[in-house]
Design a protein around this motif. Sequence first.
Motif, short mmCIF file in Angstrom:
data_model
loop_
_atom_site.label_atom_id
_atom_site.label_comp_id
_atom_site.label_asym_id
_atom_site.label_seq_id
_atom_site.Cartn_x
_atom_site.Cartn_y
_atom_site.Cartn_z
N PHE A 277 -4.42 -2.31 12.00
CA PHE A 277 -3.90 -3.09 13.14
C PHE A 277 -4.17 -4.58 12.91
CE2 PHE A 277 -4.47 1.12 14.81
CZ PHE A 277 -3.43 1.28 15.71
N TYR A 278 -3.15 -5.35 13.24
CA TYR A 278 -3.26 -6.82 13.29
C TYR A 278 -2.85 -7.21 14.71
CZ TYR A 278 -3.33 -6.31 8.22
OH TYR A 278 -3.66 -5.93 6.93
N GLY A 279 -3.83 -7.21 15.59
CA GLY A 279 -3.49 -7.39 17.00
C GLY A 279 -2.76 -6.16 17.49
N LYS A 280 -1.57 -6.34 18.07
CA LYS A 280 -0.80 -5.22 18.60
C LYS A 280 0.09 -4.56 17.54
CE LYS A 280 -0.62 -7.07 23.33
NZ LYS A 280 0.27 -7.50 24.43
N GLU A 281 0.24 -5.23 16.42
CA GLU A 281 1.08 -4.68 15.35
C GLU A 281 0.22 -3.85 14.40
OE1 GLU A 281 4.34 -5.11 15.32
OE2 GLU A 281 4.25 -6.39 17.11
N SER A 282 0.85 -2.84 13.76
CA SER A 282 0.11 -2.02 12.80
C SER A 282 1.01 -1.60 11.65
CB SER A 282 -0.47 -0.78 13.49
OG SER A 282 0.56 0.13 13.84
N ILE A 283 0.38 -1.31 10.54
CA ILE A 283 1.05 -0.74 9.37
C ILE A 283 0.21 0.43 8.88
CG2 ILE A 283 2.15 -2.91 8.64
CD1 ILE A 283 -0.06 -3.17 6.52
N THR A 284 0.86 1.37 8.22
CA THR A 284 0.14 2.51 7.64
C THR A 284 0.24 2.42 6.12
OG1 THR A 284 0.62 3.88 9.56
CG2 THR A 284 -0.04 5.01 7.53
N ILE A 285 -0.91 2.47 5.47
CA ILE A 285 -0.96 2.33 4.01
C ILE A 285 -1.82 3.45 3.44
CG2 ILE A 285 -0.72 -0.19 4.13
CD1 ILE A 285 -3.76 -0.31 3.42
N VAL A 286 -1.69 3.61 2.13
CA VAL A 286 -2.57 4.51 1.38
C VAL A 286 -3.55 3.64 0.62
CG1 VAL A 286 -2.70 6.32 -0.36
CG2 VAL A 286 -0.73 6.23 1.18
N ASP A 287 -4.82 3.81 0.88
CA ASP A 287 -5.87 2.97 0.30
C ASP A 287 -5.94 3.17 -1.22
OD1 ASP A 287 -8.06 1.42 -0.21
OD2 ASP A 287 -9.50 2.72 0.80
N PRO A 288 -5.74 2.12 -2.02
CA PRO A 288 -5.78 2.30 -3.48
C PRO A 288 -7.15 2.67 -4.01
CG PRO A 288 -5.61 -0.03 -2.92
CD PRO A 288 -5.43 0.73 -1.64
N TYR A 289 -8.21 2.38 -3.25
CA TYR A 289 -9.56 2.56 -3.78
C TYR A 289 -10.07 3.99 -3.66
CZ TYR A 289 -9.10 -2.40 -4.12
OH TYR A 289 -8.63 -3.64 -4.45
N GLN A 290 -9.18 4.92 -3.31
CA GLN A 290 -9.51 6.34 -3.34
C GLN A 290 -8.98 7.00 -4.60
OE1 GLN A 290 -7.10 8.81 -0.47
NE2 GLN A 290 -6.11 6.83 0.01
N PHE A 291 -8.35 6.20 -5.51
CA PHE A 291 -7.71 6.77 -6.70
C PHE A 291 -8.26 6.15 -7.99
CE2 PHE A 291 -4.32 7.07 -3.41
CZ PHE A 291 -4.27 8.46 -3.33
N PRO A 292 -9.54 6.31 -8.27
CA PRO A 292 -10.07 5.74 -9.52
C PRO A 292 -9.42 6.33 -10.75
CG PRO A 292 -11.67 7.21 -8.49
CD PRO A 292 -10.59 7.01 -7.49
N ASN A 293 -9.06 7.61 -10.71
CA ASN A 293 -8.44 8.22 -11.89
C ASN A 293 -7.10 7.59 -12.22
OD1 ASN A 293 -10.59 9.95 -12.21
ND2 ASN A 293 -9.65 11.64 -11.06
N ALA A 294 -6.31 7.30 -11.19
CA ALA A 294 -5.00 6.68 -11.43
C ALA A 294 -5.16 5.25 -11.94
CB ALA A 294 -4.18 6.68 -10.15
#
Length: 729
Positions: free
Chosen positions: A88-105
Motif C-alpha cells: 500500500f502507498y496510502g490508499k493505492e496498492s499493488i500486488t507483487i511477488v517478492d524476488p527475495y524468496q527465490f535465491p535459486n532463480a
Amino acid sequence: MGLLKNPLIEDILNTCCADPFGCLGLQESASKKNLTLTVWRPNATAIRVLGIDSDKVLSNMTQANERGLFYAEFPQQTTRFHYRLEVFYGKESITIVDPYQFPNATFSDPQHHQANLYKSQGAIRTGAPVNDELTINGTRFAVYAPAARSVSVVGDFNAWDGGAHPMSSNGDGIWRLFIPDVNHGARYKFEIRANNGDLLPHRSDPYAQRIEQFPSFASVTCFDNKHQWQDEAWMNRPLEDLYEKPMSIYELQLGSWRRNEHNLPLTYLEIKDQLVPYIKEMGYTHVELLPVTEYPYDGSWGYQPVGLFAATSRFGTAEEFKALIDALHQADISVIMDWVPAHFPADSHGLANFDGSKQYEYPDPKKGWHPEWNSLIYDFGKEHVVNYLISNAVFWLEEFHIDGLRVDAVASMLYLDYSREDGEWIPNKDGGNHNYEAIDFLRRLNETVYLNHPRCFTVAEESTAFPGVSKPTYMDGLGFGFKWNMGWMNDSLEYIKKDPVYRKHHQGELTFSLVYAFDEQFVLPISHDEVVHGKGSMLTKMPGDAWQKFANLRAFSAYMYFHPGKKLNFMGNEFAQGQEWSHERSLDWHLLEIDLHKGQHTLSKDLNHLYKNEASLHLDHSHQGFEWISYDDHANSILAFVRKAKNNEEHVIAIINFTPVPQGHYRIGVPRAGRYQLVLNTDDAKYTGSGYMETQEFHTSNIASHGREQSIELQVPPLAGMLLKWLGK
C-alpha cells in the motif's frame, strides 16, 4: 527493534547492500523455531502477505521503519513457503511477488561457455518453480561489476528507484537478481555504487540486446523471438573454399543508402524490400554493413558503439534486422558486419569506469586512451574483457546468422605506439611496440570463429606490414580469413588522380601491388573512408572533362575487377555518385536518369556478373592465377596480364589503357594459340564509351611478342579496360 541493528539492514536503508538475501525475504529466526519475513519497499505505508496462488492473508506486516522496511513473524512455521505482497502507498496498492524468496532463480547460472556468455549475463528470461502447477516467470539480471560496493536494478517496474531491487554478489564479481513479472519490453539500467561510496551514473546493460536512443539510453528486455528463420538451405550449404570463390562486396550504411520523402532513414523492413532485389540484380555476392551495434552519436556511423549486443534501434527491432539478414540469405547473398573491438567511447552510460574502476579499459591512458579518436581502449589482458568480446562475436554469428566479421582498425590494436608520439606509450615486456595482449586476443577470436562456425569468416582492416594477418594461427599468423589491401588502394587511387599525361612516370604505383599480392588473402577495398571528409566521391577524384572522368572511372573499375583479390565497393560507387558521402542524406539515385551515370551503373552490374561467372577471375590468392604480359609500357600507360583458372588452361587476358590516346595496332604476346573473344570493354557505347573498338574476336599469329611465341594485334580504346577470353584452338 533488533532488526534495525542488523548491519545488512543498515546497508539496505542506505542503498549499499551487497547481500540482500542475507536479510530480506524469509529468514530463520535466532531460535530456529520459526521463520521471519523482512520486506523493503521504499515509501510503502503498509504491506500484507498473501498466498502465492490465492488472496488469503497470511500476515499483516509491521512497519519497522517509516522509509519502507516491514517485518513479520510466522510462529511455529519452519518450512519455507512462497507468497505475494500487497503493498500500500496510502490508499493505492499493488500486488507483487517478492524476488527475495527465490535465491535459486537468482543464483542458478544458465549453462554457458566463455564463447556464449550472453546466454547467462544481462537480462535472461526465466522462471521460478513454486509447485508442480505454478511457475513464476520473470527476468534474471546479471552484471559483472567486481569493484562495486553495491548494484541495483532500476527500471520502469520500480520507478527507477535504486533502493527497490538491490542485487546480490556471491564473490565472483557478478551481481544477480531474479525479478518476477518483468517481461519483454521492460526498460532498465544498473545503478552502481563504487567501492568508495560514490553513486555512479546509471549504466546500460553491457549485454543488453536493445538500447533506446538519446536521451534515455535505457536497456530494454528482449524476449519476443518473433522471427522464424527461413534460411536453412543457406546455413546448411556445403562447405566451400572461399579463396577460390568470387567475392564482390557491396558496403553500405543503412541510414543513408536510401531515405524516404521526409529524409528519414528507411526501416530494416523497408531496406529489406528494396535492397535484396537490388543486390541480386547488380550481381554482388556479399553485403557489408557499417556497424549496426548500438551507438549514441549518428556522426560516428556506428564506429563508437555503446551496446555491442544490441542492433541499433534507429531502424527497427532486432527481429526486423533478422528478417533483413534472412531475406539476403534466401537470395544467396552473404552478410558481413563491421565489428569494432578496437575502441569504445567514454559515454557515461557505457563501459567507461563501469563499476568505479577500470574494468574494461586499460588503467593507464598511455595504453587505454585513443588520442586520435578520443575514445577508450579495451584491456585485452583481462580475461573477462576477452570473454566479453569473443562472446559478442559469437552472438552475432549464432543469433543473427551473420556470415562474416570485418574487424575495424586492427592496426590500432596491434601497435602500442599507434597514433602516439615518443613518451606517450608504454613498450611491451621486450621493449617493443607490439601489443602482445591484443595479438593473443585476435588469435583467440579467429580460432573461436573458424572452429565453431566453419562457414563464417573474418576480415581485418589492417594498414601496416604486420606479418601473417590472414595466415592461420598454427603458422604464427593472426588467423583472419582476409585482409584489406590498403597498399593497393592508396597506390591505385594516387595514380588514377593524376592527369594521364603524367601517368607514364608513375607506372610502378599500379604494378607494385603484384609484388606482394599473394602474401596475404587480400580484399581490394574502395570503402566509405575514401569518399568522405573532404576526399570527394570517386568520380570527383578523376581528372579531365566530364567524359574523361567517367572513362577514367570505368577503366579503374575494370582494373580493380581484373586485379587479383576480392572486391569491395562502397554504395554509390556503382553509379558514380557525384557528391561525397554524407550519413545525413540519401545517395543521389536521381543520377541514374543521366546517361553517363547509368553507363557506370550498367558497367558495375556487368563486371559483377562477369566476375561471378568467369572461373579465370576466381583464383585471387595464388601465383598460379596470375601472369604478367606487359607491366612496363610506361610510354602508353598500358597494363596487360593473364588471369588463369585453377586448371591452368582456361584463361582470360586483361588490357587497361590509362591514357585518352587510342592504340590502333597494339600487339601483345598471349599464352596459347587460338581464338580470343572480347567479353568486356569499358569503352563500349552501352557504357557511354567511344565505341572505338569494333573487333570482337582475335586469332593468334606466329609472331613473337613479350617473350611468347604467339601474339594478337588489337585496337586499344582510350581510357578503357578490356577482357579477352581464350576460346581454344
